[in-house]
Design a protein around this motif. Structure first.
Motif: not given
Length: 316
Positions: A146, A150, A156-157, A161
């Motif tokens: 995070l 990130k 990518s997010d 996730t």
């Protein structure tokens, strides 16, 4: 031969010429010189690997050096001008695809960031994203995902996730928080980082039956490491675990012959040191191939391995 990346590349070019002209003895000599150079100055392994043609002796030797000793070969080094920034995009991708590189995913990610900082062409971000797609993000701590991962923009997010979701599912199934690492999954292994010396960092593989507690060893003699690094883990009181890393210099063939000659008079506690370079279990573990940073957790998740183990030893 100068101790820099330019001289290392010229050495590889000489090998190519000797190989093309079928000068076998010269090619063998140059290959040996390249091996000795990268053994003494590990960051130059990246320059040699980048310059060499794939599937040649010098390419295989330098790749083995990177696989076994990433913590000393990949970081950029000003003194030798070697390190990961020597790699072209295609060779860089091959390192991130390789599952035998014995390093943590976060370390490889940080090396990718270093490469992009020093890369001078416009396609750098695209190359970095392709390399990052081959990382096992689920083996990076959530707080690092995070923040470090990130913020880089390499992933990518959704990928981040999904990685955190995989970690949560794995923890709920195994009832313990674990992070795996690259390396042979059928042998218990421990990843060591931040040991104070880059040479001591890396993956240690378990050696069965050689100590009262758990004993682990790095297998790096075949790729130029001149010391044996051994990790000892034992319970001292109650639930207190004591971990120690021992570093011992390898003995030469001449030293070992001298010890054997003087066997009757020498101290019996002074034995030649052997480095384990390969371990083959007779039966592969069916469960618990995940590695944990807490070694004692394996006792409840792994089946007992076969009684017999094949070892390859080297005295360096």
């Amino acid at each position: 031969i100068h101790r820099n990346a330019r001289s290392a590349r010229r050495l590889v070019q000489l090998f190519k010429a000797a190989d093309y002209l079928e000068l076998t003895e010269l090619a063998q000599l140059v290959s040996s010189m390249a091996h000795n150079l990268t053994s003494r100055y590990p960051p130059l392994a990246c320059a040699v690997y980048d310059e060499a043609d794939l599937d040649t002796k010098v390419s295989q030797d330098s790749l083995m050096m990177i696989q076994c000793r990433p913590y000393v070969t990949l970081p950029p080094d000003r003194a030798t001008e070697g390190g990961i920034d020597c790699l072209s995009p295609s060779k860089l991708v091959s390192i991130f695809v390789d599952k035998d590189v014995k390093a943590s995913e976060l370390f490889l990610f940080e090396m990718l960031q270093k490469w992009l900082e020093l890369y001078e062409h416009s396609d750098g971000l695209c190359v970095a994203k392709e390399c990052a797609s081959h990382l096992f993000l689920e083996d990076i701590e959530p707080q690092d995902l995070l923040s470090i991962v990130k913020d880089s923009g390499f992933c990518s997010d959704k990928c981040i996730t999904d990685a955190i979701t995989t970690q949560a599912l794995r923890a709920s199934q195994n009832h313990i928080w674990t992070l795996s690492s690259r390396g042979r999954p059928n042998i218990e292994r421990i990843l060591v980082e931040g040991a104070g010396s880059a040479n001591a960092n890396g993956i240690y593989y378990q050696i069965h039956g050689l100590a009262n507690g758990d004993l682990y060893s790095k297998r790096e003699v075949v790729c130029g490491q001149q010391h044996v690094y051994t990790l000892s883990i034992s319970l001292v009181e109650g639930d207190v675990t004591e971990c120690r890393i021992f570093c011992s210099q390898l003995l030469t063939h001449k030293s070992i012959r001298m010890l054997a000659k003087n066997r009757a008079t020498r101290d019996r506690s002074f034995q030649p040191l052997l480095q384990i370079t390969k371990i083959d279990l007779q039966s592969v573990l069916e469960e618990g191939s995940m590695v944990s940073h807490v070694p004692s957790s394996f006792s409840s998740t792994c089946k007992e391995p076969s009684k017999y183990t094949n070892l390859q030893l080297s005295d360096g």
